[in-house]
Design a protein around this motif. Structure first.
Motif, PDB file in Angstrom:
ATOM      1  N   PRO A 138       0.810  -1.212   0.000  1.00 30.76           N
ATOM      2  CA  PRO A 138       0.000   0.000   0.000  1.00 30.76           C
ATOM      3  C   PRO A 138       0.844   1.262   0.000  1.00 30.76           C
ATOM      4  O   PRO A 138       0.736   2.098   0.889  1.00 30.76           O
ATOM      5  N   TRP A 139       1.694   1.422  -1.016  1.00 33.64           N
ATOM      6  CA  TRP A 139       2.490   2.655  -1.070  1.00 33.64           C
ATOM      7  C   TRP A 139       1.598   3.836  -1.435  1.00 33.64           C
ATOM      8  O   TRP A 139       0.532   3.686  -1.999  1.00 33.64           O
ATOM      9  N   ASN A 140       2.104   5.025  -1.150  1.00 32.69           N
ATOM     10  CA  ASN A 140       1.316   6.212  -1.431  1.00 32.69           C
ATOM     11  C   ASN A 140       0.986   6.329  -2.908  1.00 32.69           C
ATOM     12  O   ASN A 140       1.849   6.161  -3.755  1.00 32.69           O
ATOM     13  N   PRO A 141      -0.271   6.645  -3.261  1.00 29.82           N
ATOM     14  CA  PRO A 141      -0.643   6.791  -4.653  1.00 29.82           C
ATOM     15  C   PRO A 141       0.002   8.031  -5.254  1.00 29.82           C
ATOM     16  O   PRO A 141       0.062   9.076  -4.630  1.00 29.82           O
ATOM     17  N   ALA A 142       0.446   7.903  -6.490  1.00 27.21           N
ATOM     18  CA  ALA A 142       1.163   9.002  -7.109  1.00 27.21           C
ATOM     19  C   ALA A 142       0.272   9.897  -7.941  1.00 27.21           C
ATOM     20  O   ALA A 142       0.614  11.037  -8.198  1.00 27.21           O
ATOM     21  N   SER A 143      -0.866   9.407  -8.402  1.00 24.52           N
ATOM     22  CA  SER A 143      -1.729  10.233  -9.229  1.00 24.52           C
ATOM     23  C   SER A 143      -2.978  10.632  -8.469  1.00 24.52           C
ATOM     24  O   SER A 143      -3.422   9.929  -7.579  1.00 24.52           O
ATOM     25  N   PRO A 144      -3.584  11.781  -8.771  1.00 26.55           N
ATOM     26  CA  PRO A 144      -4.722  12.258  -8.008  1.00 26.55           C
ATOM     27  C   PRO A 144      -5.978  11.436  -8.245  1.00 26.55           C
ATOM     28  O   PRO A 144      -6.234  10.958  -9.335  1.00 26.55           O
ATOM     29  N   ASN A 145      -6.763  11.311  -7.190  1.00 26.25           N
ATOM     30  CA  ASN A 145      -8.102  10.741  -7.221  1.00 26.25           C
ATOM     31  C   ASN A 145      -8.163   9.298  -7.705  1.00 26.25           C
ATOM     32  O   ASN A 145      -9.166   8.851  -8.227  1.00 26.25           O
ATOM     33  N   ILE A 146      -7.082   8.569  -7.563  1.00 26.26           N
ATOM     34  CA  ILE A 146      -7.133   7.159  -7.929  1.00 26.26           C
ATOM     35  C   ILE A 146      -6.154   6.371  -7.082  1.00 26.26           C
ATOM     36  O   ILE A 146      -5.041   6.812  -6.843  1.00 26.26           O
ATOM     37  N   SER A 147      -6.593   5.241  -6.605  1.00 32.44           N
ATOM     38  CA  SER A 147      -5.747   4.368  -5.805  1.00 32.44           C
ATOM     39  C   SER A 147      -5.939   2.956  -6.290  1.00 32.44           C
ATOM     40  O   SER A 147      -7.028   2.564  -6.668  1.00 32.44           O
ATOM     41  N   CYS A 148      -4.885   2.167  -6.287  1.00 37.29           N
ATOM     42  CA  CYS A 148      -5.032   0.826  -6.841  1.00 37.29           C
ATOM     43  C   CYS A 148      -5.766  -0.065  -5.876  1.00 37.29           C
ATOM     44  O   CYS A 148      -5.710   0.109  -4.676  1.00 37.29           O
ATOM     45  N   ARG A 149      -6.490  -1.017  -6.433  1.00 32.85           N
ATOM     46  CA  ARG A 149      -7.314  -1.923  -5.658  1.00 32.85           C
ATOM     47  C   ARG A 149      -6.435  -2.880  -4.883  1.00 32.85           C
ATOM     48  O   ARG A 149      -5.419  -3.329  -5.348  1.00 32.85           O
ATOM     49  N   GLY A 150      -6.860  -3.226  -3.684  1.00 31.43           N
ATOM     50  CA  GLY A 150      -6.125  -4.213  -2.918  1.00 31.43           C
ATOM     51  C   GLY A 150      -6.824  -4.559  -1.641  1.00 31.43           C
ATOM     52  O   GLY A 150      -7.826  -3.984  -1.290  1.00 31.43           O
ATOM     53  N   GLN A 151      -6.302  -5.528  -0.929  1.00 35.23           N
ATOM     54  CA  GLN A 151      -6.876  -5.925   0.342  1.00 35.23           C
ATOM     55  C   GLN A 151      -6.588  -4.844   1.369  1.00 35.23           C
ATOM     56  O   GLN A 151      -5.521  -4.746   1.915  1.00 35.23           O
ATOM     57  N   GLY A 152      -7.611  -4.063   1.622  1.00 33.83           N
ATOM     58  CA  GLY A 152      -7.479  -3.081   2.673  1.00 33.83           C
ATOM     59  C   GLY A 152      -6.999  -1.738   2.220  1.00 33.83           C
ATOM     60  O   GLY A 152      -6.922  -0.820   3.017  1.00 33.83           O
ATOM     61  N   GLY A 153      -6.676  -1.536   0.956  1.00 32.55           N
ATOM     62  CA  GLY A 153      -6.276  -0.193   0.611  1.00 32.55           C
ATOM     63  C   GLY A 153      -5.654  -0.041  -0.731  1.00 32.55           C
ATOM     64  O   GLY A 153      -5.773  -0.858  -1.616  1.00 32.55           O
ATOM     65  N   LEU A 203       2.716   4.889   5.332  1.00 31.57           N
ATOM     66  CA  LEU A 203       2.217   6.124   5.934  1.00 31.57           C
ATOM     67  C   LEU A 203       3.331   7.046   6.418  1.00 31.57           C
ATOM     68  O   LEU A 203       3.119   8.243   6.604  1.00 31.57           O
ATOM     69  N   THR A 204       4.515   6.499   6.625  1.00 32.08           N
ATOM     70  CA  THR A 204       5.589   7.287   7.232  1.00 32.08           C
ATOM     71  C   THR A 204       6.791   7.522   6.331  1.00 32.08           C
ATOM     72  O   THR A 204       7.674   8.309   6.675  1.00 32.08           O
ATOM     73  N   THR A 205       6.833   6.833   5.180  1.00 31.70           N
ATOM     74  CA  THR A 205       8.026   6.880   4.347  1.00 31.70           C
ATOM     75  C   THR A 205       7.649   7.075   2.886  1.00 31.70           C
ATOM     76  O   THR A 205       6.660   6.499   2.410  1.00 31.70           O
ATOM     77  N   ASP A 206       8.431   7.851   2.174  1.00 33.51           N
ATOM     78  CA  ASP A 206       8.261   8.016   0.732  1.00 33.51           C
ATOM     79  C   ASP A 206       9.199   7.035   0.039  1.00 33.51           C
ATOM     80  O   ASP A 206      10.405   7.249  -0.051  1.00 33.51           O
ATOM     81  N   ILE A 207       8.646   5.911  -0.438  1.00 31.40           N
ATOM     82  CA  ILE A 207       9.456   4.827  -0.980  1.00 31.40           C
ATOM     83  C   ILE A 207       9.510   4.911  -2.502  1.00 31.40           C
ATOM     84  O   ILE A 207       8.485   5.040  -3.167  1.00 31.40           O
ATOM     85  N   GLN A 208      10.705   4.809  -3.035  1.00 33.66           N
ATOM     86  CA  GLN A 208      10.886   4.760  -4.488  1.00 33.66           C
ATOM     87  C   GLN A 208      10.604   3.338  -4.983  1.00 33.66           C
ATOM     88  O   GLN A 208      11.006   2.355  -4.360  1.00 33.66           O
ATOM     89  N   GLN A 209       9.928   3.247  -6.132  1.00 32.96           N
ATOM     90  CA  GLN A 209       9.520   1.948  -6.657  1.00 32.96           C
ATOM     91  C   GLN A 209      10.644   1.292  -7.467  1.00 32.96           C
ATOM     92  O   GLN A 209      10.653   1.313  -8.698  1.00 32.96           O
ATOM     93  N   THR A 210      11.609   0.706  -6.767  1.00 29.39           N
ATOM     94  CA  THR A 210      12.693  -0.022  -7.424  1.00 29.39           C
ATOM     95  C   THR A 210      12.266  -1.470  -7.658  1.00 29.39           C
ATOM     96  O   THR A 210      11.243  -1.925  -7.136  1.00 29.39           O
ATOM     97  N   THR A 211      13.066  -2.204  -8.414  1.00 28.96           N
ATOM     98  CA  THR A 211      12.773  -3.621  -8.661  1.00 28.96           C
ATOM     99  C   THR A 211      12.731  -4.403  -7.362  1.00 28.96           C
ATOM    100  O   THR A 211      11.871  -5.274  -7.177  1.00 28.96           O
ATOM    101  N   LEU A 212      13.639  -4.108  -6.435  1.00 24.33           N
ATOM    102  CA  LEU A 212      13.669  -4.799  -5.152  1.00 24.33           C
ATOM    103  C   LEU A 212      12.389  -4.544  -4.363  1.00 24.33           C
ATOM    104  O   LEU A 212      11.800  -5.470  -3.799  1.00 24.33           O
ATOM    105  N   ILE A 213      11.953  -3.285  -4.326  1.00 24.72           N
ATOM    106  CA  ILE A 213      10.742  -2.933  -3.582  1.00 24.72           C
ATOM    107  C   ILE A 213       9.521  -3.626  -4.183  1.00 24.72           C
ATOM    108  O   ILE A 213       8.670  -4.154  -3.458  1.00 24.72           O
ATOM    109  N   ILE A 214       9.444  -3.649  -5.515  1.00 24.34           N
ATOM    110  CA  ILE A 214       8.321  -4.323  -6.162  1.00 24.34           C
ATOM    111  C   ILE A 214       8.349  -5.817  -5.859  1.00 24.34           C
ATOM    112  O   ILE A 214       7.317  -6.439  -5.610  1.00 24.34           O
TER     113      ILE A 214
END
Length: 333
Positions: free
Chosen positions: A5-20, A280-291
């Motif tokens: 559940p990383w922070n959404p980058a585009s306005p007014n849209i969030s990806c579907r998932g369990q809980g957020g 909620l507390t960290t701005d995480i960059q979407q690297t291959t490892l993180i994905i």
């Protein structure tokens, strides 16, 4: 839930998932399902999900069949286990739709199905932990009654059915906001099943994550920890202050099974809820490892839906006997 559940980058849209909501692998904050520039994930994830689906359907169907058909399985604890298996079965039944959504890179099933799948995703998030909470309360009451040498006349199979219905109604109320916000979003010609929050979107997104963290983890897990702490203290005092046995052999086995099921549930779901805190507390960059970590945590939470039947078969002698007897009856000429 397709990744963390990383922070959404585009306005007014969030990806579907369990809980957020989450930031998808493509990194643009709009595609909830596609693999973006990560073809290895595109191949591996459907295979992993398919294995979870096949194992989960087979195992949970067996659990449901044995509990419903075997007369000796009609116990209070097994009623709660039956409902756990039903929740897991529902999720594994719709997992192929999630796989198709992932492979097609868009949602072809319409808004009604979108809301239904989101609701079942949320049932998977909340129902297991709340049924485990109820089972923990039941175990504590059994220990308390044993300590006082009292019978529990109210602890009946019928009462367990009523409690189970109440849990389902309670979880339905909890997940209602997610069902409401689940909508079809047209992303440059590609339809996506996502959460569309009102303005200010980021505040709504954070509120949804905190809500899931509190209602789906913090409150029930804290309740369970308090109950088991009180239970252990009660058992310790019984050993020190009385000559009575804490629990007979059968009750000990049931208590052990509930604790193991709980431990496996926490093992599978704690990383997901910890990722909420990180989001909620960290701005995480979407690297291959993180994905990669994201998909691992997703798969781990999904895997909980297919592990419980193996725990029943390993820990519950009566389940194994009933299962073998039903198989013998079906194979007999």
């Amino acid at each position: 839930m397709d990744n963390l559940p990383w922070n959404p980058a585009s306005p007014n849209i969030s990806c579907r998932g369990q809980g957020g909501s989450c930031l998808p692998p493509g990194g643009n904050g709009t595609n909830s399902t596609g693999p973006g520039p990560y073809p290895d994930f595109y191949i591996a994830i459907p295979i992993i999900y398919s294995v979870i689906c096949a194992v989960g359907l087979t195992g949970n169907t067996a659990v449901i069949y044995v509990i419903l058909k075997a007369p000796k399985m009609k116990t209070v604890t097994n009623m709660f286990i039956l409902n756990l298996a039903i929740a897991d079965e529902l999720f594994t039944l719709v997992l192929p739709i999630n796989i198709a959504d992932y492979l097609l890179l868009q949602w072809p099933f319409g808004e009604l199905m979108c809301k239904l799948i989101i609701s079942i995703d949320q049932y998977n998030t909340f129902s297991s932990i709340y049924f485990l909470t109820v089972m923990s309360i039941d175990r504590y009451l059994v220990v308390l009654a044993t300590a006082r040498s009292k019978k529990m006349s109210y602890r009946t199979y019928r009462a367990a059915k009523i409690v189970s219905i109440c849990v389902w109604l309670f979880v339905t109320i909890i997940i209602l906001p997610f069902t409401i916000f689940g909508k079809i979003h047209d992303d440059q010609g590609r339809l996506q099943c996502v959460y569309v929050f009102p303005s200010p979107e980021i505040l709504w997104w954070k509120a949804s994550r905190i809500y899931t963290l509190l209602m789906g983890f913090t409150i029930p897990v804290s309740t369970i920890c308090i109950l088991y702490t009180m239970m252990l203290l009660r058992l310790r005092n019984m050993r020190l202050n009385t000559n009575a046995k804490a629990l007979d052999k059968a009750k000990k086995k049931v208590t052990l099974m509930v604790m193991v099921i709980l431990a496996v549930c926490l093992f599978c779901w704690t990383p997901y809820h910890l990722s909420t805190i990180v989001a909620l507390t960290t701005d995480i960059q979407q690297t291959t490892l993180i994905i990669g970590i994201s998909y691992f945590i997703t798969s781990l939470s999904y895997a909980n839906s297919c592990l419980n039947p193996f725990l029943y078969a390993f820990l519950d002698d009566s389940f194994r006997r009933s299962f073998r007897k039903l198989l013998e009856c079906r194979t007999a000429p």
